[in-house]
Design a protein around this motif. Structure first.
Motif, mmCIF file in Angstrom:
data_model
loop_
_atom_site.group_PDB
_atom_site.id
_atom_site.type_symbol
_atom_site.label_atom_id
_atom_site.label_comp_id
_atom_site.label_asym_id
_atom_site.label_seq_id
_atom_site.Cartn_x
_atom_site.Cartn_y
_atom_site.Cartn_z
ATOM 1 N N UNK A 1 -5.582 -19.878 26.831
ATOM 2 C CA UNK A 1 -6.397 -20.653 27.765
ATOM 3 C C UNK A 1 -5.558 -21.251 28.884
ATOM 4 N N UNK A 2 -4.333 -21.671 28.568
ATOM 5 C CA UNK A 2 -3.437 -22.192 29.607
ATOM 6 C C UNK A 2 -3.184 -21.126 30.661
ATOM 7 N N UNK A 3 -2.947 -19.903 30.201
ATOM 8 C CA UNK A 3 -2.692 -18.810 31.134
ATOM 9 C C UNK A 3 -3.911 -18.485 31.982
ATOM 10 N N UNK A 4 -5.077 -18.707 31.429
ATOM 11 C CA UNK A 4 -6.309 -18.378 32.148
ATOM 12 C C UNK A 4 -6.753 -19.467 33.116
ATOM 13 N N UNK A 5 -6.730 -20.722 32.665
ATOM 14 C CA UNK A 5 -7.352 -21.784 33.453
ATOM 15 C C UNK A 5 -6.520 -23.038 33.632
ATOM 16 N N UNK A 6 -5.364 -23.110 32.986
ATOM 17 C CA UNK A 6 -4.535 -24.300 33.124
ATOM 18 C C UNK A 6 -4.867 -25.337 32.068
ATOM 19 N N UNK A 7 -3.852 -26.109 31.704
ATOM 20 C CA UNK A 7 -3.980 -27.055 30.593
ATOM 21 C C UNK A 7 -5.039 -28.119 30.847
ATOM 22 N N UNK A 8 -5.030 -28.718 32.023
ATOM 23 C CA UNK A 8 -5.920 -29.845 32.291
ATOM 24 C C UNK A 8 -7.393 -29.473 32.192
ATOM 25 N N UNK A 9 -7.732 -28.228 32.468
ATOM 26 C CA UNK A 9 -9.140 -27.803 32.463
ATOM 27 C C UNK A 9 -9.645 -27.433 31.068
ATOM 28 N N UNK B 1 -13.380 -25.343 24.150
ATOM 29 C CA UNK B 1 -12.764 -24.079 24.563
ATOM 30 C C UNK B 1 -11.829 -23.550 23.474
ATOM 31 N N UNK B 2 -11.038 -24.444 22.908
ATOM 32 C CA UNK B 2 -10.031 -24.044 21.913
ATOM 33 C C UNK B 2 -10.690 -23.529 20.642
ATOM 34 N N UNK B 3 -11.695 -24.263 20.139
ATOM 35 C CA UNK B 3 -12.301 -23.843 18.872
ATOM 36 C C UNK B 3 -13.083 -22.539 19.038
ATOM 37 N N UNK B 4 -13.685 -22.355 20.214
ATOM 38 C CA UNK B 4 -14.391 -21.091 20.439
ATOM 39 C C UNK B 4 -13.425 -19.925 20.518
ATOM 40 N N UNK B 5 -12.301 -20.123 21.224
ATOM 41 C CA UNK B 5 -11.325 -19.036 21.346
ATOM 42 C C UNK B 5 -10.661 -18.737 20.003
ATOM 43 N N UNK C 1 1.393 -25.899 38.515
ATOM 44 C CA UNK C 1 0.260 -26.803 38.629
ATOM 45 C C UNK C 1 -0.774 -26.629 37.530
ATOM 46 N N UNK C 2 -0.597 -25.602 36.659
ATOM 47 C CA UNK C 2 -1.516 -25.417 35.546
ATOM 48 C C UNK C 2 -1.007 -26.086 34.270
ATOM 49 N N UNK C 3 0.167 -26.675 34.330
ATOM 50 C CA UNK C 3 0.754 -27.243 33.131
ATOM 51 C C UNK C 3 0.256 -28.631 32.790
ATOM 52 N N UNK C 4 0.187 -29.509 33.765
ATOM 53 C CA UNK C 4 -0.268 -30.853 33.490
ATOM 54 C C UNK C 4 0.879 -31.789 33.159
ATOM 55 N N UNK C 5 0.653 -33.060 33.411
ATOM 56 C CA UNK C 5 1.671 -34.086 33.192
ATOM 57 C C UNK C 5 2.061 -34.179 31.725
ATOM 58 N N UNK C 6 1.083 -34.040 30.831
ATOM 59 C CA UNK C 6 1.360 -34.157 29.396
ATOM 60 C C UNK C 6 2.371 -33.108 28.954
ATOM 61 N N UNK C 7 2.255 -31.909 29.463
ATOM 62 C CA UNK C 7 3.141 -30.833 29.051
ATOM 63 C C UNK C 7 4.565 -31.062 29.530
#
Length: 202
Positions: A26-34, A39-43, A114-120
């Motif tokens: 999902x990170x590769x597809x849409x970025x962490x923040x989004x 999303x995670x449980x469905x994937x 820019x898809x990583x997010x501050x938390x990462x």
């Protein structure tokens, strides 16, 4: 013969692997923040109740993945320290770090961009800071009293240097090898550590 306890342990590992794999995709597809928990449980194709039995948030899944990386780098660090050679390199985990990044370059590009997010970014910095502090704290600083740089400052500087070189290396065009990225980091940091009273070689 497997015990009753080993079966749920394997299930737990499979669930954690599935959640980490889903988060990475999902990170590769849409970025962490989004990304949302849904999303995670469905994937990962698991129930929300199962997710919350293992993690309280998507940040927990992220930290679980970074924890696995930390264990990998800690092992590399210990192996370098146990070599016993007079030319053993300080921060011996840095080579393993670049090799890991090289084998997951798309993911690292997402994490550091820019898809990583501050938390990462914060989680990566904390991981590296702990590894660096563990190693440098075991070194008796050299040089005259008053000329040594405080350990806290050295750890912060070294962490910033490694993150800075890694981000530059991930984005470099044409791409550079892991060995070249590690060489550049060491070429920059070794003189600084030595000048600060923390020699790079034992």
């Amino acid at each position: 013969m497997p015990t009753a306890k080993s079966t749920p342990d394997r299930r737990i590992l499979r669930t954690r692997d599935a959640l980490r794999g889903a988060l990475i995709a999902l990170i590769l597809e849409k970025g962490y923040d989004a990304i949302t928990v849904n999303d995670i449980v469905e994937r990962a194709n698991i129930a929300r109740s199962t997710f919350y039995a293992h993690h309280g948030s998507k940040e927990s899944v992220l930290l679980d993945g970074i924890g696995a990386l930390r264990e990998h780098l800690t092992k590399a660090q210990r192996e370098a320290q146990a070599a016993g050679s007079t030319s053993v390199e300080r921060l011996g985990f840095s080579s393993a770090f670049f090799l890991h990044a090289n084998s997951h370059r798309d993911l690292y590009h997402a994490l550091m961009g820019d898809r990583g997010g501050v938390v990462m970014i914060s989680a990566f910095r904390q991981m590296l800071s702990r590894l660096i502090r563990r190693e440098l704290a075991g070194i008796i600083p050299t040089g005259a009293k008053g000329t040594q740089v405080p350990l806290d400052a050295v750890v912060r500087f070294t962490t910033d240097a490694l993150m800075g070189v890694l981000i530059w290396w991930v984005e470099a065009k044409p791409p550079l090898s892991a060995a070249e990225g590690n060489r550049i980091f060491r070429q920059l940091i070794e003189p600084a550590l030595t000048a600060s009273g923390y020699p790079c070689r034992s």
